[in-house]
Design a protein around this motif. Structure first.
Motif, short mmCIF file in Angstrom:
data_model
loop_
_atom_site.label_atom_id
_atom_site.label_comp_id
_atom_site.label_asym_id
_atom_site.label_seq_id
_atom_site.Cartn_x
_atom_site.Cartn_y
_atom_site.Cartn_z
N ARG A 122 67.32 -135.01 -16.28
CA ARG A 122 66.03 -134.35 -16.02
C ARG A 122 65.63 -134.51 -14.56
O ARG A 122 65.13 -133.56 -13.94
CB ARG A 122 64.98 -134.96 -16.94
N ALA A 123 65.85 -135.71 -14.01
CA ALA A 123 65.52 -135.91 -12.59
C ALA A 123 66.38 -135.03 -11.70
O ALA A 123 65.91 -134.48 -10.68
CB ALA A 123 65.72 -137.38 -12.23
N THR A 167 65.09 -131.49 -11.93
CA THR A 167 63.82 -131.39 -11.20
C THR A 167 64.08 -131.31 -9.69
O THR A 167 63.44 -130.54 -8.97
CB THR A 167 62.93 -132.58 -11.51
N SER A 168 65.05 -132.10 -9.21
CA SER A 168 65.41 -132.06 -7.79
C SER A 168 65.97 -130.70 -7.39
O SER A 168 65.64 -130.16 -6.32
CB SER A 168 66.42 -133.16 -7.47
N GLN A 204 65.26 -127.87 -8.82
CA GLN A 204 64.16 -126.92 -8.83
C GLN A 204 63.31 -127.05 -7.56
O GLN A 204 62.88 -126.05 -6.98
CB GLN A 204 63.31 -127.13 -10.07
N GLN A 205 63.09 -128.30 -7.12
CA GLN A 205 62.33 -128.49 -5.90
C GLN A 205 63.08 -127.95 -4.68
O GLN A 205 62.47 -127.33 -3.80
CB GLN A 205 62.03 -129.99 -5.72
#
Length: 443
Positions: A390-391, A394-395, A397-398
């Motif tokens: 998940r991290a 998320t990275s 996506q950022q």
């Protein structure tokens, strides 16, 4: 020295004629030929006035480097010979004869601007009227010094001076008649056309000597069609191509290489056309400034492309956060100023597209391809593995959002700099048009 008329073979200052002979006798004219070194007057206190007129037949060349004007003139001189007088009734009705100019006295006419040897074709004969008036038509290839103004080349107008001097000289025709005759003959000339011929008669004093001089101002205008077709129009086409190159997408086409090739082509064009441009130590023609400004604008256009390429490539690959002032100034205020609208968010990809490389819809390019998500392990995932996955997502996506923001920053800057470049081109074109109108008004 007193010479009697009987010694000259002249009776009452008239040439004698014999019965059955057309014109004065050879013996009487031979007596006049013997007096060639002397001015042809009975009383030396009587002045011999020489009348001058000329027709500008052709402008052979203008050398801006040496400040020399080469023209071809039809020069006509008039003066009175008191010993060449006869009665037409006694000479079988002959009123005009032609004699060799080398046998007669001729006035000394000096052209002060003459800077070369006289290589004109000689005209050996003069026409003499029964009243003693002589007309000498001669062709003159005049190489004269002229202060040439080349700032407005090729729309320049030159004003050159021809100064004729002698002890007693005056114009034979009015300056308007000389100008009209010259315009009729100069219509078929190539690069130059005659505007007007002006003149003034005055007296020039050297110590105790006084010289009559006639100053002619010959105003000629260059025909600029050759230079407009060969210089200005090709340069304008290259500038138009440079403007249209802004419509190339900066994220998928190497716009910088295209602009560098365009600058190289413009430089070669200037080298080829360098022979057509005049050069003097007095100044630079405005057309040279025009080409320099066009080249400078192309360099500015290339610099703008370098800045946009740096924004789209360098900043997006480092995945750095867009500074807050950039978001406020560029993404908000400048975007509203240039009416830039960001595209709506694209819906999340379907399951069939998850395994494909993700691209930004606005900044698609080989340098911003998203890394493919790692496939889940076949064994059951633990809580730690799910947290790391998940991290990682998320990275990703950022990073995608940062890339999207930098992409919009690049596009906004591209639109802004393009409009500024168009404003510079428009102002520059307006200045050129105004100068053209001023030249048309002056001529």
């Amino acid at each position: 020295i007193l010479i009697s008329c009987s010694q000259l073979g002249l009776t009452n200052f008239k040439l004698s004629c014999e019965d059955g002979q057309s014109g004065p006798t050879h013996e009487s004219m031979q007596a006049v030929f013997d007096l060639k070194p002397f001015r042809p007057v009975v009383n030396l206190s009587n002045p011999t006035i020489t009348n001058i007129s000329f027709t500008l037949y052709a402008v052979l060349g203008v050398n801006e480097k040496t400040q020399i004007l080469t023209t071809f003139l039809w020069l006509r001189l008039f003066w009175h010979h008191e010993f060449l007088v006869w009665d037409p009734d006694e000479c079988d009705g002959i009123t005009r004869i032609s004699l060799p100019v080398k046998k007669l006295w001729s006035p000394d006419i000096i052209i002060y601007e003459f800077v070369d040897d006289d290589v004109s074709q000689a005209c050996p004969y003069v026409y003499i009227n029964h009243t003693g008036h002589i007309r000498w038509d001669r062709m003159l290839r005049l190489v004269s010094a002229c202060n040439l103004e080349i700032f407005s080349f090729p729309f320049d107008v030159q004003n050159c001076t021809f100064t004729f001097g002698s002890y007693m000289v005056s114009p034979a025709l009015t300056f308007e008649e000389m100008s009209g005759n010259s315009k009729r003959y100069l219509e078929a000339s190539g690069e130059w056309e005659l505007v007007v011929i002006l003149g003034e008669a005055s007296i020039l004093q050297f110590g105790i000597d006084e010289w009559d001089i006639i100053t002619f101002w010959v105003v000629i205008k260059r025909r600029p069609v050759l230079y407009v077709v060969n210089l200005l129009i090709p340069s304008s086409f290259l500038m138009l191509i440079d403007i249209l190159s802004f419509y190339l997408p900066p994220h998928s086409v190497d716009r910088a290489s295209f602009k560098m090739t365009l600058i190289l082509g413009y430089t070669v064009f200037l080298l080829i056309m360098n022979d057509l441009l005049p050069s003097t130590a007095n100044g630079t023609p405005i057309i040279g400034i025009y080409f320099s400004v066009c080249l400078a604008l192309m360099v500015i256009s290339l610099l703008e492309t370098v800045i946009i390429t740096n924004v789209l490539h360098h900043n997006s690959m480092k995945y750095r956060e867009v500074p807050r002032w950039v978001r406020v100034v560029i993404l908000k205020h400048i975007a509203n100023l240039i009416c830039y609208r960001q595209p709506e968010d694209v819906p999340p990809p379907s399951k069939a597209q998850e395994d494909k490389p993700e691209r930004l819809d606005n900044c698609s390019g080989p340098w911003i391809i998203q890394p493919r998500a790692q496939e889940p392990a076949p064994h059951p995932a633990s809580t730690t593995d799910l947290s790391e996955l998940r991290a990682h997502l998320t990275s990703l996506q950022q990073d995608s959002e940062r890339q999207d923001q930098w992409c919009h920053v690049g596009y906004i800057l591209d639109f802004l700099l393009f409009r500024i470049y168009l404003l510079l081109i428009s102002c520059y074109a307006l200045v050129i048009i105004c100068m053209w109108c001023i030249w048309i008004h002056q001529t």
